[in-house]
Design a protein around this motif. Structure first.
Motif, PDB file in Angstrom:
ATOM      1  N   LEU A 186       0.885  -1.080   0.079  1.00 40.58           N
ATOM      2  CA  LEU A 186       0.057   0.116   0.215  1.00 40.58           C
ATOM      3  C   LEU A 186       0.790   1.206   0.055  1.00 40.58           C
ATOM      4  CD1 LEU A 186      -3.194   0.635   0.224  1.00 40.58           C
ATOM      5  CD2 LEU A 186      -2.702   0.819   2.741  1.00 40.58           C
ATOM      6  N   ASP A 187       0.635   2.183  -1.000  1.00 39.75           N
ATOM      7  CA  ASP A 187       1.621   3.170  -1.019  1.00 39.75           C
ATOM      8  C   ASP A 187       1.183   4.239   0.066  1.00 39.75           C
ATOM      9  OD1 ASP A 187      -0.221   4.952  -2.138  1.00 39.75           O
ATOM     10  OD2 ASP A 187       0.260   4.667  -4.182  1.00 39.75           O
ATOM     11  N   GLY A 188       2.068   5.269   0.213  1.00 40.44           N
ATOM     12  CA  GLY A 188       1.897   6.279   1.163  1.00 40.44           C
ATOM     13  C   GLY A 188       0.459   6.974   0.950  1.00 40.44           C
ATOM     14  N   VAL A 189       0.155   7.478  -0.247  1.00 39.59           N
ATOM     15  CA  VAL A 189      -0.982   8.085  -0.633  1.00 39.59           C
ATOM     16  C   VAL A 189      -2.159   7.193  -0.139  1.00 39.59           C
ATOM     17  CG1 VAL A 189      -2.590   9.002  -2.321  1.00 39.59           C
ATOM     18  CG2 VAL A 189       0.043   9.706  -2.360  1.00 39.59           C
ATOM     19  N   GLU A 190      -2.209   6.036  -0.597  1.00 39.06           N
ATOM     20  CA  GLU A 190      -3.299   5.158  -0.139  1.00 39.06           C
ATOM     21  C   GLU A 190      -3.363   5.096   1.269  1.00 39.06           C
ATOM     22  OE1 GLU A 190      -5.920   4.541  -2.036  1.00 39.06           O
ATOM     23  OE2 GLU A 190      -4.941   5.763  -3.383  1.00 39.06           O
ATOM     24  N   ALA A 191      -2.158   4.928   1.877  1.00 36.39           N
ATOM     25  CA  ALA A 191      -2.268   4.437   3.392  1.00 36.39           C
ATOM     26  C   ALA A 191      -2.801   5.614   4.306  1.00 36.39           C
ATOM     27  CB  ALA A 191      -0.957   4.079   3.771  1.00 36.39           C
ATOM     28  N   THR A 192      -2.384   7.116   3.814  1.00 40.48           N
ATOM     29  CA  THR A 192      -3.064   8.110   4.382  1.00 40.48           C
ATOM     30  C   THR A 192      -4.517   8.342   4.157  1.00 40.48           C
ATOM     31  OG1 THR A 192      -0.703   9.334   3.828  1.00 40.48           O
ATOM     32  CG2 THR A 192      -2.707  10.853   4.202  1.00 40.48           C
ATOM     33  N   ARG A 193      -4.907   7.934   2.844  1.00 43.52           N
ATOM     34  CA  ARG A 193      -6.422   7.906   2.698  1.00 43.52           C
ATOM     35  C   ARG A 193      -7.197   7.219   3.470  1.00 43.52           C
ATOM     36  NH1 ARG A 193      -5.336   8.485  -3.657  1.00 43.52           N
ATOM     37  NH2 ARG A 193      -5.606  10.616  -3.829  1.00 43.52           N
ATOM     38  N   ALA A 194      -6.636   5.884   3.723  1.00 41.25           N
ATOM     39  CA  ALA A 194      -7.025   4.984   4.652  1.00 41.25           C
ATOM     40  C   ALA A 194      -7.225   5.355   6.084  1.00 41.25           C
ATOM     41  CB  ALA A 194      -6.387   3.386   4.496  1.00 41.25           C
ATOM     42  N   ILE A 195      -6.180   5.907   6.444  1.00 41.55           N
ATOM     43  CA  ILE A 195      -6.211   6.672   7.704  1.00 41.55           C
ATOM     44  C   ILE A 195      -7.079   7.819   8.049  1.00 41.55           C
ATOM     45  CG2 ILE A 195      -4.775   8.119   9.490  1.00 41.55           C
ATOM     46  CD1 ILE A 195      -2.225   6.325   8.496  1.00 41.55           C
ATOM     47  N   ARG A 196      -7.244   8.776   6.989  1.00 37.71           N
ATOM     48  CA  ARG A 196      -8.155   9.588   7.082  1.00 37.71           C
ATOM     49  C   ARG A 196      -9.672   9.088   7.278  1.00 37.71           C
ATOM     50  NH1 ARG A 196      -4.612  12.354   9.182  1.00 37.71           N
ATOM     51  NH2 ARG A 196      -3.346  13.622   8.117  1.00 37.71           N
ATOM     52  N   ALA A 197      -9.987   7.977   6.358  1.00 39.69           N
ATOM     53  CA  ALA A 197     -11.257   7.273   6.074  1.00 39.69           C
ATOM     54  C   ALA A 197     -11.695   6.524   7.643  1.00 39.69           C
ATOM     55  CB  ALA A 197     -11.556   6.464   5.382  1.00 39.69           C
ATOM     56  N   ILE A 198     -10.336   6.212   8.318  1.00 45.30           N
ATOM     57  CA  ILE A 198     -10.874   5.685   9.666  1.00 45.30           C
ATOM     58  C   ILE A 198     -11.068   6.604  10.813  1.00 45.30           C
ATOM     59  CG2 ILE A 198      -9.849   4.407  11.545  1.00 45.30           C
ATOM     60  CD1 ILE A 198      -8.030   2.746   9.245  1.00 45.30           C
ATOM     61  N   GLU A 199     -10.115   7.800  10.603  1.00 48.32           N
ATOM     62  CA  GLU A 199     -10.433   8.894  11.560  1.00 48.32           C
ATOM     63  C   GLU A 199     -11.828   9.330  11.186  1.00 48.32           C
ATOM     64  OE1 GLU A 199      -5.907  10.892  11.799  1.00 48.32           O
ATOM     65  OE2 GLU A 199      -7.423  11.695  10.317  1.00 48.32           O
ATOM     66  N   ALA A 200     -12.239   9.588  10.159  1.00 50.20           N
ATOM     67  CA  ALA A 200     -13.725  10.257   9.820  1.00 50.20           C
ATOM     68  C   ALA A 200     -14.753   9.097  10.663  1.00 50.20           C
ATOM     69  CB  ALA A 200     -13.938  10.307   8.536  1.00 50.20           C
ATOM     70  N   ALA A 201     -14.657   7.997  10.022  1.00 49.31           N
ATOM     71  CA  ALA A 201     -15.607   6.816  10.350  1.00 49.31           C
ATOM     72  C   ALA A 201     -15.658   6.718  11.837  1.00 49.31           C
ATOM     73  CB  ALA A 201     -15.320   5.519   9.896  1.00 49.31           C
ATOM     74  N   GLU A 202     -14.421   6.798  12.560  1.00 50.81           N
ATOM     75  CA  GLU A 202     -14.564   6.470  14.006  1.00 50.81           C
ATOM     76  C   GLU A 202     -14.428   7.863  14.909  1.00 50.81           C
ATOM     77  OE1 GLU A 202     -11.358   3.750  14.701  1.00 50.81           O
ATOM     78  OE2 GLU A 202     -12.290   2.281  13.435  1.00 50.81           O
ATOM     79  N   ARG A 203     -14.655   8.784  14.145  1.00 46.91           N
ATOM     80  CA  ARG A 203     -14.431  10.231  14.787  1.00 46.91           C
ATOM     81  C   ARG A 203     -13.423  10.573  15.694  1.00 46.91           C
ATOM     82  NH1 ARG A 203     -20.757  11.724  15.764  1.00 46.91           N
ATOM     83  NH2 ARG A 203     -21.485  11.151  13.841  1.00 46.91           N
ATOM     84  N   ARG A 204     -12.257   9.974  15.062  1.00 47.18           N
ATOM     85  CA  ARG A 204     -11.001  10.001  16.008  1.00 47.18           C
ATOM     86  C   ARG A 204     -10.364  11.670  15.732  1.00 47.18           C
ATOM     87  NH1 ARG A 204      -7.105   4.983  15.514  1.00 47.18           N
ATOM     88  NH2 ARG A 204      -8.573   3.296  16.093  1.00 47.18           N
ATOM     89  N   PRO A 205      -9.428  12.043  16.532  1.00 42.86           N
ATOM     90  CA  PRO A 205      -8.943  13.272  16.093  1.00 42.86           C
ATOM     91  C   PRO A 205      -8.079  13.075  15.047  1.00 42.86           C
ATOM     92  CG  PRO A 205      -8.202  12.566  18.525  1.00 42.86           C
ATOM     93  CD  PRO A 205      -9.321  11.660  18.071  1.00 42.86           C
ATOM     94  N   ARG A 206      -7.500  14.183  14.291  1.00 42.36           N
ATOM     95  CA  ARG A 206      -6.625  13.892  13.145  1.00 42.36           C
ATOM     96  C   ARG A 206      -5.117  13.762  13.625  1.00 42.36           C
ATOM     97  NH1 ARG A 206      -6.941  15.880   7.673  1.00 42.36           N
ATOM     98  NH2 ARG A 206      -4.985  16.296   6.772  1.00 42.36           N
ATOM     99  N   THR A 207      -4.573  12.953  13.084  1.00 42.96           N
ATOM    100  CA  THR A 207      -3.199  12.694  13.198  1.00 42.96           C
ATOM    101  C   THR A 207      -2.418  13.261  12.082  1.00 42.96           C
ATOM    102  OG1 THR A 207      -3.485  10.512  14.191  1.00 42.96           O
ATOM    103  CG2 THR A 207      -1.490  10.821  13.558  1.00 42.96           C
ATOM    104  N   PRO A 208      -1.503  13.989  12.197  1.00 41.48           N
ATOM    105  CA  PRO A 208      -0.565  14.747  11.233  1.00 41.48           C
ATOM    106  C   PRO A 208       0.137  13.661  10.555  1.00 41.48           C
ATOM    107  CG  PRO A 208      -0.451  16.062  13.213  1.00 41.48           C
ATOM    108  CD  PRO A 208      -1.123  14.993  13.636  1.00 41.48           C
ATOM    109  N   VAL A 209       0.133  13.715   9.237  1.00 44.87           N
ATOM    110  CA  VAL A 209       0.934  12.893   8.364  1.00 44.87           C
ATOM    111  C   VAL A 209       1.582  13.667   7.467  1.00 44.87           C
ATOM    112  CG1 VAL A 209       0.793  11.094   6.512  1.00 44.87           C
ATOM    113  CG2 VAL A 209      -0.840  11.316   8.188  1.00 44.87           C
TER     114      VAL A 209
END
Length: 137
Positions: free
Chosen positions: A63-86
């Motif tokens: 999984l490249d870095g762009v797709e990994a970041t998109r996955a992290i952002r999607a999980i943050e949104a779905a689980e209402r987590r605070p944003r982790t800087p990437v």
């Protein structure tokens, strides 16, 4: 500079030489470093790790870095987590490439070969943003 002593940093880098360099540099920053070898491992480690910032290589297997970041952002949104800087770490530093990384949800870019002051500045800014996001949550 931000106080990085307690900062938990996740770094995703697939190249063994770059991993050694990154570890050596980040050891001087007094951070708690977790190093993984690809984007899929980065997403899994981030999911359970409570990291303050993610340093993300772009071109990685699985999984490249762009797709990994998109996955992290999607999980943050779905689980209402605070944003982790990437922060993207990549030799791909042309304007359109950096714009793609920012559009994917990354917060900053540091070009490779890494210049220590630029990495330090990006890490400090990311840690400040992480602290503010957690305080607002």
């Amino acid at each position: 500079a931000q106080d990085r002593r307690a900062a938990r940093v996740l770094a995703a880098e697939d190249n063994p030489t770059n991993q050694r360099v990154l570890r050596a540099v980040l050891d001087t920053f007094n951070v708690d470093l977790t190093l993984v070898g690809d984007g899929r491992e980065a997403v899994e480690a981030w999911r359970t790790g409570g990291f303050d910032v993610v340093l993300m290589d772009i071109q990685m297997p699985e999984l490249d870095g762009v797709e990994a970041t998109r996955a992290i952002r999607a999980i943050e949104a779905a689980e209402r987590r605070p944003r982790t800087p990437v922060v993207a770490l990549s030799a791909n530093a042309m304007t359109h490439q950096v714009a793609e990384y920012l559009a994917a949800g990354m917060d900053a870019h540091v070009a490779k070969p890494i210049e220590i002051p630029k990495l330090q500045a990006a890490l400090d800014a990311a840690l400040q943003a992480s602290s503010e996001a957690r305080a607002a949550a």
